[in-house]
Design a protein around this motif. Structure first.
Motif, mmCIF file in Angstrom:
data_model
loop_
_atom_site.group_PDB
_atom_site.id
_atom_site.type_symbol
_atom_site.label_atom_id
_atom_site.label_comp_id
_atom_site.label_asym_id
_atom_site.label_seq_id
_atom_site.Cartn_x
_atom_site.Cartn_y
_atom_site.Cartn_z
ATOM 1 N N ARG A 16 0.915 -1.149 0.119
ATOM 2 C CA ARG A 16 -0.083 -0.001 -0.048
ATOM 3 C C ARG A 16 0.768 1.272 -0.060
ATOM 4 N NH1 ARG A 16 -3.420 -2.659 3.442
ATOM 5 N NH2 ARG A 16 -2.628 -1.971 5.395
ATOM 6 N N SER A 17 1.742 1.219 0.878
ATOM 7 C CA SER A 17 2.957 2.256 0.812
ATOM 8 C C SER A 17 3.561 2.629 -0.428
ATOM 9 C CB SER A 17 4.071 2.025 1.760
ATOM 10 O OG SER A 17 3.570 2.241 3.160
ATOM 11 N N ARG A 19 2.428 1.757 -3.540
ATOM 12 C CA ARG A 19 1.265 2.387 -4.244
ATOM 13 C C ARG A 19 0.897 4.155 -4.115
ATOM 14 N NH1 ARG A 19 -1.670 -2.374 -3.763
ATOM 15 N NH2 ARG A 19 -2.882 -1.282 -2.226
ATOM 16 N N SER A 20 0.966 4.178 -2.832
ATOM 17 C CA SER A 20 0.835 5.485 -2.654
ATOM 18 C C SER A 20 1.895 6.429 -3.017
ATOM 19 C CB SER A 20 0.762 5.840 -1.015
ATOM 20 O OG SER A 20 -0.425 5.175 -0.530
ATOM 21 N N ARG A 21 3.059 6.036 -2.507
ATOM 22 C CA ARG A 21 4.389 6.703 -3.294
ATOM 23 C C ARG A 21 4.408 6.851 -4.710
ATOM 24 N NH1 ARG A 21 9.727 5.601 -4.554
ATOM 25 N NH2 ARG A 21 9.198 3.312 -4.778
ATOM 26 N N ILE A 24 1.688 9.594 -5.691
ATOM 27 C CA ILE A 24 2.348 10.913 -5.325
ATOM 28 C C ILE A 24 3.400 11.246 -6.157
ATOM 29 C CG2 ILE A 24 3.491 12.196 -3.543
ATOM 30 C CD1 ILE A 24 2.186 10.372 -1.240
ATOM 31 N N ALA A 49 -3.232 12.521 -6.441
ATOM 32 C CA ALA A 49 -2.854 10.992 -5.693
ATOM 33 C C ALA A 49 -3.853 10.348 -4.952
ATOM 34 C CB ALA A 49 -1.405 11.243 -4.995
ATOM 35 N N VAL A 51 -4.375 10.658 -1.672
ATOM 36 C CA VAL A 51 -3.748 10.473 -0.405
ATOM 37 C C VAL A 51 -4.172 11.729 0.530
ATOM 38 C CG1 VAL A 51 -2.297 8.849 -1.358
ATOM 39 C CG2 VAL A 51 -1.619 11.258 -0.738
ATOM 40 N N THR A 55 -0.088 12.377 4.592
ATOM 41 C CA THR A 55 0.706 11.299 4.220
ATOM 42 C C THR A 55 1.890 12.053 3.427
ATOM 43 O OG1 THR A 55 -1.302 9.974 3.796
ATOM 44 C CG2 THR A 55 0.986 9.252 2.722
#
Lengths: 205, 205
Positions: A16-17, A19-21, A24, A49, A51, A55
């Motif tokens: 998940r991290s 994917r978020s990165r 972003i 993004a 998020v 974050t």
């Protein structure tokens, strides 16, 4: 896994991290391309993004830091497909290979718009420019310096040449033509730069 | 004077116009240095110059047009004091002279701030960049091309060199170092560029 470790680094959380990165970085590069540096905001990047902006603030101290990491990541993706500077024993051929790849990168729309936005801001913002040079430009120029050092050892370079200045004979004109859009940026141009810089403009005896 | 001519071109009116034009140029360069290109407006220039904005609109169609004329004027002032490219018969010496003068100009605060603001905008604005190249950069590069042509005729240049590309070996690295503030922009650097580009990086037989 050690059961004393917090649960935030399970494989699922890691994915998940990641994917978020990635989201972003993509949002940051898209926004700076569309709006320019000044009008790109942490809030805008977070919204695009998908998020929370906390974050982003948890991972990066500033807009400049997010954007530079997004650029570094873009550069690393390119490096996986593009060659680093090879050392085949033929300096001219090796420089042409890497300068042609640079031409391809600079004229690739996915790179060009965000690179222009960051470069333009760097021209008027010394602090951002220093970060850009330290984190992105200098490591790339060092690859040329290393290749020239090896060429000197092999007798392919005049002794006593300042390698760092010599590198600028290749990347300076390429960047000038790209930044100011004076004339077409082509493989042929890259080849000519290498021939002129290595051979010199004065007549050879 | 022909009595049928309108009275707006009496000597007094001419002096007033010249004073207004000078005030508008000074205001335009000061504002673009302080605020950047995007936040500089015709209204702001008019207020700072102490003229009505209709005066500006009467003489120029756009903000870009005023700023480019202000830059041209700045360049012309510099040309009155700085050398054009001489032709003493010693190509290296002549190029060093003009590149050292360019270093002085680029590091002169009166030039540097507005030049950075215009350059940064040109990096992301193709239309402004094209105007800049056509009106300011190309005429200046042509002086180098002319000097290289004369050097070729004198046997100081390898036959068959593309003069326009050769010019970029001098101005490209200089501009790169200035724009990205990588390392100090000095007379010694200008001299080294000329020596490397003319002599070449490869060993001479």
């Amino acid at each position: 896994m050690n059961e004393n470790q917090p649960n935030t680094r399970t494989p699922d959380a890691g994915r998940r991290s990641e994917r978020s990165r990635r989201a972003i970085y993509d949002a940051a590069l898209a926004l700076v391309s569309e709006l320019g540096y000044a009008r790109t905001t942490i809030e805008g990047i977070a919204a695009r993004a998908g998020v929370g902006k906390q974050t982003i603030y948890r991972w990066w101290p500033s807009k400049a830091a997010v954007l530079l990491d997004a650029f570094l990541d873009l550069g690393e993706q390119a490096t996986e497909t593009a060659p680093v500077i090879p050392d085949t024993g033929d300096l001219a051929a090796d420089l042409k290979l890497v300068l042609r790849a640079t031409v391809d990168e600079l004229t690739n729309p996915a790179f060009e718009a965000p690179t222009r936005a960051l470069t333009a801001e760097g021209v008027v913002d010394p602090a951002l420019c220093a970060l850009y040079v330290e984190r992105l430009l200098n490591p790339s120029l060092q690859l040329y310096v290393d290749r020239l050092r090896s060429a000197e050892a092999a007798g392919e370079l005049r002794p006593g040449i300042d390698h760092r200045v010599a590198v600028e004979l290749f990347v300076g004109p390429l960047t000038h033509r790209w930044m100011l859009r004076t004339l077409p940026l082509t493989h042929e141009y890259a080849d000519t730069l290498v021939d002129y810089a290595l051979g010199g403009l004065s007549p050879r005896a």
